[in-house]
Design a protein around this motif. Structure first.
Motif, PDB file in Angstrom:
ATOM      1  N   THR A   1       0.667  -1.401  -0.179  1.00 23.96           N
ATOM      2  CA  THR A   1      -0.107   0.279   0.150  1.00 23.96           C
ATOM      3  C   THR A   1       0.805   0.899   0.327  1.00 23.96           C
ATOM      4  O   THR A   1       0.401   2.374  -0.171  1.00 23.96           O
ATOM      5  N   MET A   2       1.946   0.929   0.096  1.00 29.16           N
ATOM      6  CA  MET A   2       2.829   2.405   1.045  1.00 29.16           C
ATOM      7  C   MET A   2       2.962   3.015  -0.634  1.00 29.16           C
ATOM      8  O   MET A   2       3.419   4.020  -0.890  1.00 29.16           O
ATOM      9  N   VAL A   3       3.985   2.495  -1.545  1.00 29.79           N
ATOM     10  CA  VAL A   3       3.797   2.098  -3.421  1.00 29.79           C
ATOM     11  C   VAL A   3       2.942   2.237  -3.822  1.00 29.79           C
ATOM     12  O   VAL A   3       3.108   3.210  -4.062  1.00 29.79           O
ATOM     13  N   THR A   4       1.678   2.171  -3.382  1.00 27.20           N
ATOM     14  CA  THR A   4       0.367   2.535  -4.357  1.00 27.20           C
ATOM     15  C   THR A   4       0.207   3.568  -4.153  1.00 27.20           C
ATOM     16  O   THR A   4      -0.462   4.633  -4.903  1.00 27.20           O
ATOM     17  N   VAL A   5      -0.165   3.754  -2.127  1.00 31.02           N
ATOM     18  CA  VAL A   5      -0.586   5.169  -1.891  1.00 31.02           C
ATOM     19  C   VAL A   5       0.768   6.550  -3.242  1.00 31.02           C
ATOM     20  O   VAL A   5       0.035   7.549  -3.577  1.00 31.02           O
ATOM     21  N   LEU A   6       1.423   6.571  -3.047  1.00 36.30           N
ATOM     22  CA  LEU A   6       2.886   6.902  -3.654  1.00 36.30           C
ATOM     23  C   LEU A   6       2.496   7.230  -4.845  1.00 36.30           C
ATOM     24  O   LEU A   6       2.649   8.147  -5.889  1.00 36.30           O
ATOM     25  N   TYR A   7       2.185   6.461  -5.627  1.00 36.36           N
ATOM     26  CA  TYR A   7       1.841   6.226  -7.509  1.00 36.36           C
ATOM     27  C   TYR A   7       0.861   6.824  -7.313  1.00 36.36           C
ATOM     28  O   TYR A   7       0.966   7.832  -8.139  1.00 36.36           O
ATOM     29  N   GLN A   8      -0.265   6.419  -6.803  1.00 40.74           N
ATOM     30  CA  GLN A   8      -1.347   7.694  -6.752  1.00 40.74           C
ATOM     31  C   GLN A   8      -1.242   8.506  -6.695  1.00 40.74           C
ATOM     32  O   GLN A   8      -1.851   9.735  -7.695  1.00 40.74           O
TER      33      GLN A   8
ATOM     34  N   GLY B   1       4.044  -5.093  -5.219  1.00 42.09           N
ATOM     35  CA  GLY B   1       3.176  -3.800  -5.041  1.00 42.09           C
ATOM     36  C   GLY B   1       3.471  -3.199  -6.661  1.00 42.09           C
ATOM     37  O   GLY B   1       2.280  -2.586  -7.228  1.00 42.09           O
ATOM     38  N   GLY B   2       4.527  -2.468  -6.826  1.00 40.97           N
ATOM     39  CA  GLY B   2       5.253  -1.825  -8.055  1.00 40.97           C
ATOM     40  C   GLY B   2       4.926  -3.661  -9.175  1.00 40.97           C
ATOM     41  O   GLY B   2       4.320  -2.885 -10.098  1.00 40.97           O
ATOM     42  N   LEU B   3       4.974  -4.480  -9.249  1.00 43.06           N
ATOM     43  CA  LEU B   3       4.380  -5.382  -9.946  1.00 43.06           C
ATOM     44  C   LEU B   3       2.656  -5.600 -10.543  1.00 43.06           C
ATOM     45  O   LEU B   3       2.587  -5.267 -11.174  1.00 43.06           O
ATOM     46  N   PHE B   4       1.965  -5.506  -9.100  1.00 38.92           N
ATOM     47  CA  PHE B   4       0.536  -5.616  -9.521  1.00 38.92           C
ATOM     48  C   PHE B   4       1.070  -4.132  -9.219  1.00 38.92           C
ATOM     49  O   PHE B   4      -1.104  -4.533 -10.413  1.00 38.92           O
TER      50      PHE B   4
ATOM     51  N   GLY C   1      -9.963  -1.807  11.747  1.00 45.36           N
ATOM     52  CA  GLY C   1     -10.396  -0.146  11.480  1.00 45.36           C
ATOM     53  C   GLY C   1      -9.233  -0.213  10.175  1.00 45.36           C
ATOM     54  O   GLY C   1     -10.106   0.799   8.895  1.00 45.36           O
ATOM     55  N   GLN C   2      -8.604  -0.446  10.005  1.00 50.00           N
ATOM     56  CA  GLN C   2      -7.322  -0.436   9.158  1.00 50.00           C
ATOM     57  C   GLN C   2      -7.884  -1.020   8.360  1.00 50.00           C
ATOM     58  O   GLN C   2      -7.718  -0.792   6.863  1.00 50.00           O
ATOM     59  N   ALA C   3      -8.552  -2.744   8.419  1.00 51.13           N
ATOM     60  CA  ALA C   3      -8.834  -2.884   6.825  1.00 51.13           C
ATOM     61  C   ALA C   3     -10.055  -2.506   6.199  1.00 51.13           C
ATOM     62  O   ALA C   3     -10.640  -2.648   5.528  1.00 51.13           O
ATOM     63  N   VAL C   4     -11.127  -1.527   7.073  1.00 51.20           N
ATOM     64  CA  VAL C   4     -11.924  -1.088   7.177  1.00 51.20           C
ATOM     65  C   VAL C   4     -10.997   0.580   5.799  1.00 51.20           C
ATOM     66  O   VAL C   4     -11.911   0.220   4.785  1.00 51.20           O
ATOM     67  N   CYS C   5     -10.469   0.775   6.469  1.00 53.22           N
ATOM     68  CA  CYS C   5     -10.011   2.174   5.593  1.00 53.22           C
ATOM     69  C   CYS C   5      -9.129   1.193   4.212  1.00 53.22           C
ATOM     70  O   CYS C   5      -8.842   2.151   2.881  1.00 53.22           O
ATOM     71  N   ALA C   6      -8.474   0.632   4.437  1.00 54.30           N
ATOM     72  CA  ALA C   6      -8.117  -0.105   3.001  1.00 54.30           C
ATOM     73  C   ALA C   6      -9.150  -0.363   1.939  1.00 54.30           C
ATOM     74  O   ALA C   6      -8.649  -0.453   0.915  1.00 54.30           O
ATOM     75  N   SER C   7     -10.260  -1.190   2.399  1.00 53.78           N
ATOM     76  CA  SER C   7     -11.528  -1.661   1.502  1.00 53.78           C
ATOM     77  C   SER C   7     -12.024  -0.526   0.743  1.00 53.78           C
ATOM     78  O   SER C   7     -12.368  -0.491  -0.405  1.00 53.78           O
TER      79      SER C   7
ATOM     80  N   CYS D   1      -4.296  -3.509  -5.305  1.00 52.15           N
ATOM     81  CA  CYS D   1      -3.428  -3.151  -4.055  1.00 52.15           C
ATOM     82  C   CYS D   1      -4.156  -2.629  -3.327  1.00 52.15           C
ATOM     83  O   CYS D   1      -3.626  -3.808  -2.170  1.00 52.15           O
ATOM     84  N   TYR D   2      -4.751  -2.120  -3.195  1.00 47.43           N
ATOM     85  CA  TYR D   2      -5.359  -1.661  -1.995  1.00 47.43           C
ATOM     86  C   TYR D   2      -6.215  -2.901  -1.368  1.00 47.43           C
ATOM     87  O   TYR D   2      -6.535  -2.702  -0.117  1.00 47.43           O
ATOM     88  N   LEU D   3      -7.064  -3.433  -2.251  1.00 47.94           N
ATOM     89  CA  LEU D   3      -7.688  -4.591  -1.285  1.00 47.94           C
ATOM     90  C   LEU D   3      -7.516  -6.041  -0.942  1.00 47.94           C
ATOM     91  O   LEU D   3      -8.134  -5.804  -0.018  1.00 47.94           O
TER      92      LEU D   3
END
Length: 412
Positions: free
Chosen positions: A36-43, A166-169, A91-97, A178-180
Motif C-alpha cells: 500500500t505504501m508504494v500504491t499510495v505514492l504512485y497514486q 506492489g510495483g508488479l501488481f 479499522g485498518q481493514a475498513v480504511c484499506a477497503s 493493491c488496496y484490496l
C-alpha cells in the motif's frame, strides 16, 4: 558455535502455536502495508505530479502516530489489549477497503486519499501499543528476544518483498486491487490475533486521559535503562539518517546513476535482513544494552565512512554494514523495552518507542537535507555519523546500567 545458535532462534514457533499464528498474521499484514505504501505514492504522484503532495503522504502516515500514540498507549494499559488490537485491525481493514473502492472508481480527490491514509495510520497508532504486550505475555522470558527477532526478520523480509510486489501488481492489476489485497491482509492479521487469550494489564491499570500519559512519561524519565534505549535510537535516526541524502551523494560521488541509487537502498535492507536472520548469537548473549550501543555506534561510524567513499562497491559494503548494525540495535532496543517495562506500562512505553521510530527518521532526513543544502551531502553524512557515534558514547558512559548483564526488570 553451532549453526543452530547462529541463525535466528525458531523455538518460539515450535513451542507456541498462538505465537506462530500471530506471527503469520502480522507478517502478511506487513506485506500488505508495504504494498500500500508504494500504491499510495504512485497514486498521489499520478494524480498531482507534485513533490509536495508526495511528501504529504509521509506526513499523513506519521502525524497520527505522533499525535495519538501516547493516548493510545494509555488506553492499551487500561483494557484488554487483545480486544483493542482486534478493533484497530478491523479499522485498518475498513480504511484499506475504502481506498480500494476509490481506487476502482477514481472519483476521490487527492486530499480524500490522504485522509483515508491518515485514518488508517490512526488505527495503526492504536494497534501498535496494544500489540507491544503480545510477545512478552505469550512467551517465557528466555524466549522473548527470540520472538522479537522472528518478528523483525519477517518484517524486514516483507520490507524487501512488499514494494517489489506492489510495483508488479500495480502494473498488472491497478491500484484498486493493491488496496484490496491490503484489506485482506488485515483480515488475516485479525485471524492471527483472534485466538489470543484476554490480555488485561498486570498491575494497576492506567489512569484515563492525560493523567495516564503523564504517568508513562514519568516512568520513561525515571527508568534509566529504558530511557537510554530510546535516546540511543533517537540519536541514531535524528543525527545520521541517510536516506534523504542518497540522491545528492549519488550525484556528487557516483555520477548520478539511478542504478547505484537503487542499490543504496537495497544494501541497507539486505544488511538488515541478514543480521536478523543471524541473530541467534545476539539474542543469546543476555546483554541487549551493550549490543544496542555497539550496533548504534557502528551505524554512525559506517555512515560517516560511507560519506568519504568514492568507490561505489566499498560504499555499498558500508551501507550493508550500517543496515546490519541498525537491525541489531533495533532488536536489542525492543528487547530492552519489552523486558524492562512493567506490563501495566508497556502500552505507553511501546507507544513512545513507536513515536521515536516514526518521527526520528523523518526529522533525521530533514536535518540531513538542510545541512546538505548549506554544505554538501558528504559533509552532512560524515558529521551526522560522527555526532551519532559521540551521542552513543555519551549514553553508554552516562548510563552504565545499559552495559550490565540482564538488569532486573524494575532497575532504575
Amino acid at each position: 558455535m553451532s549453526l543452530t545458535r547462529t541463525f535466528v532462534d525458531v523455538r518460539p514457533l515450535r513451542t507456541s502455536p498462538v505465537f506462530r499464528r500471530l506471527l503469520v498474521g502480522r507478517t502478511v499484514s506487513t506485506l500488505g502495508s508495504f504494498m500500500t505504501m508504494v500504491t499510495v505514492l504512485y497514486q498521489v504522484w499520478d494524480m498531482t505530479h507534485s513533490a509536495v503532495w508526495s511528501g504529504a503522504v509521509g506526513l499523513a502516515q506519521a502525524l497520527p502516530l505522533v499525535v495519538l500514540g501516547l493516548f493510545a498507549g494509555a488506553w492499551a494499559d487500561r483494557g484488554d489489549r487483545r480486544r483493542i488490537f482486534l478493533f484497530a485491525t478491523v479499522g485498518q481493514a475498513v480504511c484499506a477497503s475504502l481506498l480500494a473502492v476509490q481506487g476502482f472508481t477514481g472519483h476521490v480527490p487527492v486530499a480524500g486519499v490522504l485522509a483515508l491514509v491518515a485514518a488508517q495510520s490512526s488505527f495503526g497508532a492504536v494497534a501498535g501499543p496494544a500489540a507491544g504486550v503480545f510477545v512478552p505475555r505469550l512467551l517465557p522470558k528466555e524466549l522473548v528476544a527470540s520472538g522479537l527477532a522472528l518478528h523483525q526478520v519477517t518484517g524486514q523480509a516483507m520490507m524487501l518483498l512488499g514494494p517489489a510486489l506492489g510495483g508488479l501488481f500495480l502494473g498488472w492489476f491497478g491500484i484498486g486491487v493493491c488496496y484490496l489485497l491490503d484489506a485482506v491482509s488485515f483480515l488475516i492479521a485479525f485471524y492471527g490475533a483472534f485466538g489470543l487469550p484476554a490480555l488485561a494489564p498486570e498491575g494497576e491499570p492506567s489512569r484515563a486521559g492525560l493523567h495516564g500519559v503523564l504517568d508513562g512519561l514519568r516512568f520513561l524519565a525515571g527508568h534509566r535503562v529504558v530511557r537510554g534505549a530510546l535516546v540511543t535510537d533517537l540519536a541514531a535516526t535524528l543525527l545520521s539518517m541517510p536516506v534523504a541524502l542518497f540522491p545528492l551523494v549519488n550525484a556528487e560521488r557516483f555520477g548520478g546513476d539511478p542504478r547505484t541509487l537503487g542499490l543504496f537502498l537495497s544494501a541497507l535492507a539486505v544488511g538488515g535482513v541478514t543480521a536478523s536472520a543471524l541473530s541467534g548469537t545476539v539474542t543469546g548473549l543476555g546483554r541487549p544494552g551493550l549490543v544496542m550501543l555497539c550496533g548504534a555506534g557502528t551505524w554512525g561510524a559506517a555512515l560517516a565512512l560511507f560519506g568519504l567513499m568514492t568507490d561505489p562497491w566499498a560504499g555499498l559494503g558500508l551501507l550493508a554494514l550500517a543496515g546490519a548494525a541498525d537491525s541489531v540495535s533495533v532488536l536489542s532496543r525492543t528487547t530492552i523495552v519489552q523486558t524492562r517495562t512493567p506490563d501495566a506500562l508497556l502500552g505507553r512505553v511501546t507507544a513512545a518507542e513507536q513515536i521515536v521510530g516514526q518521527a526520528g527518521p523523518h526529522l533525521g532526513n530533514l536535518r540531513g537535507g538542510v545541512l546538505a543544502g548549506w554544505t554538501s551531502g558528504a559533509t552532512s553524512l560524515v558529521t551526522g555519523g560522527l555526532l551519532c557515534l559521540l551521542a552513543v558514547v555519551y549514553v553508554g558512559t552516562s548510563t552504565p546500567e545499559l552495559r550490565d548483564k540482564a538488569p532486573a526488570p524494575d532497575e532504575r
